[in-house]
Design a protein around this motif. Structure first.
Motif, short mmCIF file in Angstrom:
data_model
loop_
_atom_site.label_atom_id
_atom_site.label_comp_id
_atom_site.label_asym_id
_atom_site.label_seq_id
_atom_site.Cartn_x
_atom_site.Cartn_y
_atom_site.Cartn_z
N ALA A 58 21.29 15.94 1.77
CA ALA A 58 20.05 16.73 1.82
C ALA A 58 20.16 17.89 2.79
O ALA A 58 19.62 18.97 2.55
N LEU A 59 20.86 17.67 3.91
CA LEU A 59 21.01 18.73 4.90
C LEU A 59 21.96 19.83 4.43
O LEU A 59 21.74 21.02 4.69
N LEU A 60 23.04 19.44 3.73
CA LEU A 60 24.06 20.40 3.33
C LEU A 60 23.73 21.11 2.03
O LEU A 60 24.18 22.24 1.81
N ASN A 61 22.94 20.47 1.18
CA ASN A 61 22.66 21.03 -0.14
C ASN A 61 21.34 21.81 -0.12
O ASN A 61 20.39 21.49 -0.82
N ARG A 62 21.28 22.86 0.67
CA ARG A 62 20.05 23.63 0.81
C ARG A 62 19.90 24.63 -0.33
O ARG A 62 18.91 24.66 -1.03
N ASP A 63 20.89 25.49 -0.50
CA ASP A 63 20.88 26.50 -1.57
C ASP A 63 19.61 27.33 -1.56
O ASP A 63 19.06 27.70 -2.60
N PRO A 108 0.80 -1.23 0.00
CA PRO A 108 0.00 0.00 0.00
C PRO A 108 0.84 1.27 0.00
O PRO A 108 0.38 2.31 -0.48
N SER A 109 2.07 1.20 0.50
CA SER A 109 2.93 2.39 0.56
C SER A 109 3.21 2.95 -0.83
O SER A 109 3.54 4.14 -0.97
N ILE A 110 3.08 2.11 -1.87
CA ILE A 110 3.37 2.58 -3.21
C ILE A 110 2.34 3.64 -3.64
O ILE A 110 2.66 4.54 -4.42
N VAL A 111 1.12 3.54 -3.11
CA VAL A 111 0.09 4.53 -3.42
C VAL A 111 0.49 5.88 -2.84
O VAL A 111 0.37 6.92 -3.49
N LEU A 112 0.98 5.86 -1.60
CA LEU A 112 1.43 7.10 -0.95
C LEU A 112 2.56 7.73 -1.73
O LEU A 112 2.56 8.94 -1.99
N MET A 113 3.54 6.92 -2.11
CA MET A 113 4.67 7.46 -2.87
C MET A 113 4.20 7.98 -4.22
O MET A 113 4.70 9.00 -4.71
N GLY A 114 3.24 7.31 -4.84
CA GLY A 114 2.71 7.78 -6.12
C GLY A 114 2.10 9.17 -6.00
O GLY A 114 2.33 10.04 -6.84
N VAL A 115 1.35 9.39 -4.92
CA VAL A 115 0.75 10.71 -4.69
C VAL A 115 1.82 11.77 -4.48
O VAL A 115 1.74 12.89 -5.02
N VAL A 116 2.85 11.41 -3.70
CA VAL A 116 3.95 12.36 -3.46
C VAL A 116 4.67 12.71 -4.76
O VAL A 116 4.97 13.88 -5.03
N LEU A 117 4.94 11.70 -5.58
CA LEU A 117 5.63 11.95 -6.85
C LEU A 117 4.79 12.80 -7.79
O LEU A 117 5.31 13.68 -8.49
N ILE A 118 3.48 12.58 -7.82
CA ILE A 118 2.61 13.40 -8.66
C ILE A 118 2.67 14.86 -8.22
O ILE A 118 2.77 15.78 -9.04
N ALA A 119 2.62 15.06 -6.89
CA ALA A 119 2.68 16.43 -6.36
C ALA A 119 4.03 17.09 -6.68
O ALA A 119 4.09 18.29 -6.95
N ALA A 172 12.70 14.82 4.01
CA ALA A 172 11.84 13.67 4.29
C ALA A 172 12.14 12.52 3.33
O ALA A 172 12.22 11.36 3.75
N ILE A 173 12.32 12.85 2.04
CA ILE A 173 12.64 11.82 1.06
C ILE A 173 14.01 11.21 1.35
O ILE A 173 14.21 10.00 1.28
N ALA A 174 14.98 12.09 1.71
CA ALA A 174 16.33 11.60 2.02
C ALA A 174 16.32 10.68 3.23
O ALA A 174 17.01 9.65 3.26
N LEU A 175 15.54 11.05 4.25
CA LEU A 175 15.44 10.20 5.45
C LEU A 175 14.81 8.85 5.10
O LEU A 175 15.24 7.81 5.62
#
Length: 312
Positions: free
Chosen positions: A202-207, A27-38, A217-220
């Motif tokens: 992810a923490l150092l590459n803020r720019d 089921p987690s794939i549905v969550l990731m799909g929504v995140v990727l669409i956004a 969140a994705i990096a974690l």
């Protein structure tokens, strides 16, 4: 003839069977799909009259189809060596192919592992080439699918477990040293290092990026996946090492005659081959024999268990 499907693992949905292999999703794939669409919808904004979220959804579906093809490459490679594949599972961070048993040689491990990234690379290059011969929305989607597949191929080839590149690296170390466990341990620690590196990047590459929270969140999530997989590999390496220390000839009781009718096992069996032979003929006591059929003594299941516990 296709085998009957195995019981569905908890926490998964079965979509069907492909070539006798269960296709499962979490089921987690549905969550990731929504995140990727956004995340990708803004990239398609103002590029056509179509809804950017609909275009992003098409892209995400194409991406998961690519991941499925990547996993099918592992399936076909494993079957070339007569290995049984139980299922392909698509989940939050990609896919996983469940292959029964372990590779018997470094070459098998290398070929099975590298087949997936090579397939992703092929999909990526083909999609980028097709994007140049089309225009508009189709070109944008093809370019995005190609770009992401090439990134997936590169990321997967990092030499750390649980990534495919870690398995390739393990195969190389196995071939050079003759010790599979050494390759597992080195590749697993590289995987742990990569997990820390992803979060640190992810923490150092803020720019000045106002999406730091999303990126972190994705990096974690990726870092947790890598760390967990590498830790599992280390635990399995320890277990495999202890199993390989089991040698039937060294555990046999030569003073105790085996009971009549006890299953016969070769005294040359060791490691996982010994356990498989015992599992194929369950018994409390076995008759251990030489190649010429002469009896060496009794091998009790309890003695094997005690030897395994003593190797800790």
């Amino acid at each position: 003839m296709n085998e009957r499907p195995l019981p569905k693992p908890a926490g998964t949905w079965r979509l069907g069977r492909v070539g006798g292999v269960d296709l499962l999703i979490k089921p987690s794939i549905v969550l990731m799909g929504v995140v990727l669409i956004a995340l990708f919808a803004p990239r398609f904004d103002d590029r056509s009259y179509a809804n950017p979220y609909a275009l992003a959804a098409v892209f995400v579906i194409a991406l998961y189809v690519s991941v499925f093809v990547h996993e099918l490459a592992h399936v076909f490679a494993a079957r070339q060596f007569g290995m049984r594949v139980q299922s392909v599972t698509l989940h939050l961070l990609g896919g996983e192919t469940l292959i029964e048993g372990e590779s018997r040689t470094p070459w098998q491990e290398l070929w099975i592992s590298i087949s997936g990234p090579l397939t992703s690379l092929g999909i990526g290059v083909s999609s980028l080439s097709l994007s140049r011969s089309t225009d508009g929305t189709t070109s944008d989607i093809l370019w995005s699918v190609g770009y992401v597949n090439i990134l997936v191929a590169i990321f997967n080839m990092l030499p750390g477990l649980p990534l495919d590149g870690g398995r390739v690296f393990r195969a190389i170390i196995w071939q050079v040293t003759g010790r599979e466990e050494t390759g597992v341990r080195i590749a697993a620690w590289i995987g742990r290092t990569a997990a820390v590196g992803v979060v640190a990047f992810a923490l150092l590459n803020r720019d000045g990026d106002n999406r730091l929270g999303v990126n972190l969140a994705i990096a974690l999530l990726v870092g947790w996946f890598l760390w967990q997989g590498a830790s599992d590999a280390l635990r399995n390496a320890s277990r495999s090492s202890r199993i390989n220390m089991l040698v039937a000839r060294s555990i046999v009781d030569t003073q105790q005659p085996p009971p009549e009718g006890a299953p016969r096992l070769s005294a040359d069996l060791h490691g996982s081959a010994l356990l498989r032979a015992m599992a194929a003929h369950p018994a409390d006591v076995y008759t251990l024999t030489e190649a010429d059929g002469s009896v060496v003594g009794s091998l009790s299941a309890r003695a094997v268990d005690d030897a395994y516990r003593a190797s800790r």
